[in-house]
Design a protein around this motif. Structure first.
Motif, PDB file in Angstrom:
ATOM      1  N   ARG A  32     -50.697 -25.860   7.438  1.00  0.00           N
ATOM      2  CA  ARG A  32     -51.195 -25.812   6.244  1.00  0.00           C
ATOM      3  C   ARG A  32     -52.746 -25.804   6.117  1.00  0.00           C
ATOM      4  O   ARG A  32     -53.515 -25.226   5.254  1.00  0.00           O
ATOM      5  CB  ARG A  32     -50.895 -27.020   5.352  1.00  0.00           C
ATOM      6  CG  ARG A  32     -49.373 -27.194   4.982  1.00  0.00           C
ATOM      7  CD  ARG A  32     -49.015 -28.184   3.911  1.00  0.00           C
ATOM      8  NE  ARG A  32     -47.521 -28.141   3.660  1.00  0.00           N
ATOM      9  CZ  ARG A  32     -46.891 -29.061   3.358  1.00  0.00           C
ATOM     10  NH1 ARG A  32     -47.623 -30.409   3.222  1.00  0.00           N
ATOM     11  NH2 ARG A  32     -45.608 -28.974   3.128  1.00  0.00           N
ATOM     12  N   TRP A  33     -53.530 -26.712   7.053  1.00  0.00           N
ATOM     13  CA  TRP A  33     -54.747 -26.982   7.226  1.00  0.00           C
ATOM     14  C   TRP A  33     -55.402 -25.602   7.557  1.00  0.00           C
ATOM     15  O   TRP A  33     -56.357 -25.011   7.177  1.00  0.00           O
ATOM     16  CB  TRP A  33     -55.101 -27.887   8.206  1.00  0.00           C
ATOM     17  CG  TRP A  33     -54.885 -29.276   7.479  1.00  0.00           C
ATOM     18  CD1 TRP A  33     -55.022 -29.715   6.208  1.00  0.00           C
ATOM     19  CD2 TRP A  33     -55.032 -30.520   8.333  1.00  0.00           C
ATOM     20  NE1 TRP A  33     -54.641 -31.063   6.192  1.00  0.00           N
ATOM     21  CE2 TRP A  33     -54.868 -31.513   7.288  1.00  0.00           C
ATOM     22  CE3 TRP A  33     -54.845 -30.868   9.466  1.00  0.00           C
ATOM     23  CZ2 TRP A  33     -54.571 -32.902   7.709  1.00  0.00           C
ATOM     24  CZ3 TRP A  33     -54.820 -32.119  10.091  1.00  0.00           C
ATOM     25  CH2 TRP A  33     -54.624 -33.166   9.230  1.00  0.00           C
ATOM     26  N   ALA A  34     -54.420 -24.983   8.624  1.00  0.00           N
ATOM     27  CA  ALA A  34     -55.149 -23.539   9.102  1.00  0.00           C
ATOM     28  C   ALA A  34     -55.030 -22.505   8.008  1.00  0.00           C
ATOM     29  O   ALA A  34     -56.101 -21.584   7.959  1.00  0.00           O
ATOM     30  CB  ALA A  34     -54.204 -23.166  10.218  1.00  0.00           C
ATOM     31  N   GLN A  35     -53.785 -22.497   7.106  1.00  0.00           N
ATOM     32  CA  GLN A  35     -53.811 -21.806   6.005  1.00  0.00           C
ATOM     33  C   GLN A  35     -54.943 -21.829   5.025  1.00  0.00           C
ATOM     34  O   GLN A  35     -55.731 -21.072   4.494  1.00  0.00           O
ATOM     35  CB  GLN A  35     -52.628 -21.733   5.130  1.00  0.00           C
ATOM     36  CG  GLN A  35     -52.323 -20.917   4.103  1.00  0.00           C
ATOM     37  CD  GLN A  35     -52.248 -19.391   4.385  1.00  0.00           C
ATOM     38  OE1 GLN A  35     -51.911 -19.026   5.694  1.00  0.00           O
ATOM     39  NE2 GLN A  35     -52.965 -18.447   3.552  1.00  0.00           N
ATOM     40  N   GLN A  36     -55.482 -23.089   4.576  1.00  0.00           N
ATOM     41  CA  GLN A  36     -56.686 -23.555   3.688  1.00  0.00           C
ATOM     42  C   GLN A  36     -57.703 -22.952   4.265  1.00  0.00           C
ATOM     43  O   GLN A  36     -58.806 -22.434   3.923  1.00  0.00           O
ATOM     44  CB  GLN A  36     -56.525 -24.708   3.575  1.00  0.00           C
ATOM     45  CG  GLN A  36     -55.680 -25.394   2.630  1.00  0.00           C
ATOM     46  CD  GLN A  36     -55.553 -26.859   2.293  1.00  0.00           C
ATOM     47  OE1 GLN A  36     -56.281 -27.577   3.158  1.00  0.00           O
ATOM     48  NE2 GLN A  36     -54.613 -27.467   1.526  1.00  0.00           N
ATOM     49  N   GLU A  37     -58.055 -23.019   5.655  1.00  0.00           N
ATOM     50  CA  GLU A  37     -59.278 -22.838   6.228  1.00  0.00           C
ATOM     51  C   GLU A  37     -59.377 -21.103   6.311  1.00  0.00           C
ATOM     52  O   GLU A  37     -60.358 -20.716   6.094  1.00  0.00           O
ATOM     53  CB  GLU A  37     -59.221 -23.162   7.741  1.00  0.00           C
ATOM     54  CG  GLU A  37     -60.642 -22.895   8.611  1.00  0.00           C
ATOM     55  CD  GLU A  37     -61.736 -23.683   8.073  1.00  0.00           C
ATOM     56  OE1 GLU A  37     -62.764 -22.930   8.188  1.00  0.00           O
ATOM     57  OE2 GLU A  37     -61.609 -24.759   7.326  1.00  0.00           O
ATOM     58  N   TYR A  38     -58.236 -20.485   6.496  1.00  0.00           N
ATOM     59  CA  TYR A  38     -58.381 -19.079   6.572  1.00  0.00           C
ATOM     60  C   TYR A  38     -58.676 -18.530   5.101  1.00  0.00           C
ATOM     61  O   TYR A  38     -59.393 -17.452   5.028  1.00  0.00           O
ATOM     62  CB  TYR A  38     -56.840 -18.469   6.810  1.00  0.00           C
ATOM     63  CG  TYR A  38     -56.678 -16.988   7.006  1.00  0.00           C
ATOM     64  CD1 TYR A  38     -57.423 -16.248   7.607  1.00  0.00           C
ATOM     65  CD2 TYR A  38     -56.075 -16.492   5.814  1.00  0.00           C
ATOM     66  CE1 TYR A  38     -57.293 -14.578   7.463  1.00  0.00           C
ATOM     67  CE2 TYR A  38     -55.952 -15.103   5.733  1.00  0.00           C
ATOM     68  CZ  TYR A  38     -56.534 -14.336   6.563  1.00  0.00           C
ATOM     69  OH  TYR A  38     -56.430 -12.803   6.395  1.00  0.00           O
ATOM     70  N   GLU A  39     -57.898 -19.145   4.063  1.00  0.00           N
ATOM     71  CA  GLU A  39     -58.241 -18.992   2.723  1.00  0.00           C
ATOM     72  C   GLU A  39     -59.811 -19.079   2.410  1.00  0.00           C
ATOM     73  O   GLU A  39     -60.459 -18.205   1.727  1.00  0.00           O
ATOM     74  CB  GLU A  39     -57.279 -19.341   1.564  1.00  0.00           C
ATOM     75  CG  GLU A  39     -56.121 -18.888   1.928  1.00  0.00           C
ATOM     76  CD  GLU A  39     -54.995 -20.073   1.087  1.00  0.00           C
ATOM     77  OE1 GLU A  39     -55.448 -20.809   0.431  1.00  0.00           O
ATOM     78  OE2 GLU A  39     -53.836 -19.799   0.844  1.00  0.00           O
ATOM     79  N   ASN A  40     -60.221 -20.181   2.741  1.00  0.00           N
ATOM     80  CA  ASN A  40     -61.841 -20.439   2.616  1.00  0.00           C
ATOM     81  C   ASN A  40     -62.638 -19.359   3.194  1.00  0.00           C
ATOM     82  O   ASN A  40     -63.890 -19.123   2.576  1.00  0.00           O
ATOM     83  CB  ASN A  40     -62.110 -21.838   3.176  1.00  0.00           C
ATOM     84  CG  ASN A  40     -61.400 -22.980   2.166  1.00  0.00           C
ATOM     85  OD1 ASN A  40     -61.325 -22.740   1.167  1.00  0.00           O
ATOM     86  ND2 ASN A  40     -61.229 -24.286   2.487  1.00  0.00           N
ATOM     87  N   GLN A  41     -62.278 -19.184   4.313  1.00  0.00           N
ATOM     88  CA  GLN A  41     -62.930 -18.026   5.064  1.00  0.00           C
ATOM     89  C   GLN A  41     -62.958 -16.603   4.342  1.00  0.00           C
ATOM     90  O   GLN A  41     -64.017 -16.233   4.243  1.00  0.00           O
ATOM     91  CB  GLN A  41     -62.630 -17.880   6.662  1.00  0.00           C
ATOM     92  CG  GLN A  41     -63.054 -19.189   7.465  1.00  0.00           C
ATOM     93  CD  GLN A  41     -62.236 -18.866   8.851  1.00  0.00           C
ATOM     94  OE1 GLN A  41     -61.552 -18.088   9.059  1.00  0.00           O
ATOM     95  NE2 GLN A  41     -62.877 -19.927   9.863  1.00  0.00           N
ATOM     96  N   ARG A  43     -62.393 -16.378   1.261  1.00  0.00           N
ATOM     97  CA  ARG A  43     -63.186 -16.545  -0.117  1.00  0.00           C
ATOM     98  C   ARG A  43     -64.537 -16.320   0.029  1.00  0.00           C
ATOM     99  O   ARG A  43     -65.373 -15.325  -0.660  1.00  0.00           O
ATOM    100  CB  ARG A  43     -62.579 -17.824  -0.411  1.00  0.00           C
ATOM    101  CG  ARG A  43     -63.597 -17.874  -1.967  1.00  0.00           C
ATOM    102  CD  ARG A  43     -63.119 -19.073  -2.728  1.00  0.00           C
ATOM    103  NE  ARG A  43     -61.666 -19.571  -2.342  1.00  0.00           N
ATOM    104  CZ  ARG A  43     -61.332 -20.972  -2.279  1.00  0.00           C
ATOM    105  NH1 ARG A  43     -62.122 -21.719  -2.302  1.00  0.00           N
ATOM    106  NH2 ARG A  43     -60.046 -21.022  -2.051  1.00  0.00           N
ATOM    107  N   TYR A  44     -65.240 -16.649   1.206  1.00  0.00           N
ATOM    108  CA  TYR A  44     -66.690 -16.979   1.434  1.00  0.00           C
ATOM    109  C   TYR A  44     -67.098 -15.485   1.930  1.00  0.00           C
ATOM    110  O   TYR A  44     -68.328 -15.211   2.147  1.00  0.00           O
ATOM    111  CB  TYR A  44     -67.045 -18.236   2.035  1.00  0.00           C
ATOM    112  CG  TYR A  44     -66.919 -19.275   1.269  1.00  0.00           C
ATOM    113  CD1 TYR A  44     -67.765 -19.609   0.092  1.00  0.00           C
ATOM    114  CD2 TYR A  44     -66.279 -20.011   1.533  1.00  0.00           C
ATOM    115  CE1 TYR A  44     -67.540 -20.405  -0.829  1.00  0.00           C
ATOM    116  CE2 TYR A  44     -66.023 -21.496   0.886  1.00  0.00           C
ATOM    117  CZ  TYR A  44     -66.579 -21.486  -0.302  1.00  0.00           C
ATOM    118  OH  TYR A  44     -66.588 -22.646  -1.126  1.00  0.00           O
TER     119      TYR A  44
END
Length: 100
Positions: A32-41, A43-44
């Motif tokens: 889950r954390w890896a998926q959130q990090e990927y989505e944040n990357q 997005r930016y």
């Protein structure tokens, strides 16, 4: 002796189950954390759209008339009569009202 073996086996099963569940929870949370990090990357990393220039604001309406000067002076006079304002404060406020 059979009771001792049974207790050891039971403890091993419980410990194994607990370890397995703990590992699965850790793995799922890590994913889950890896998926959130990927989505944040993502997005930016995407270029942000350049905002279009805002249309010019409409011209301001003509200056509205000042509040009723007579009413303001009456209220000021009442404050002076009640002793709330000193003579200097009264004169300054009156000049301000009449000057604007």
């Amino acid at each position: 002796m059979p009771g001792l073996i049974r207790a050891a086996a039971r403890t091993a099963v419980i410990a194994g189950t607990a370890t397995s569940v703990s590992n699965r929870v850790s793995r799922r949370q890590s994913n889950r954390w890896a998926q959130q990090e990927y989505e944040n990357q993502q997005r930016y990393a995407q270029p942000q759209p350049v905002p279009q220039a805002a249309p010019p604001a409409p011209p301001a309406p003509a200056a509205s008339p000042a509040p009723d000067t007579i009413e303001q002076l009456k209220e000021l006079g009442a404050l002076y009569q009640q002793g709330i304002l000193t003579e200097q404060e009264f004169a300054a406020q009156k000049a301000k009202i009449l000057g604007s």
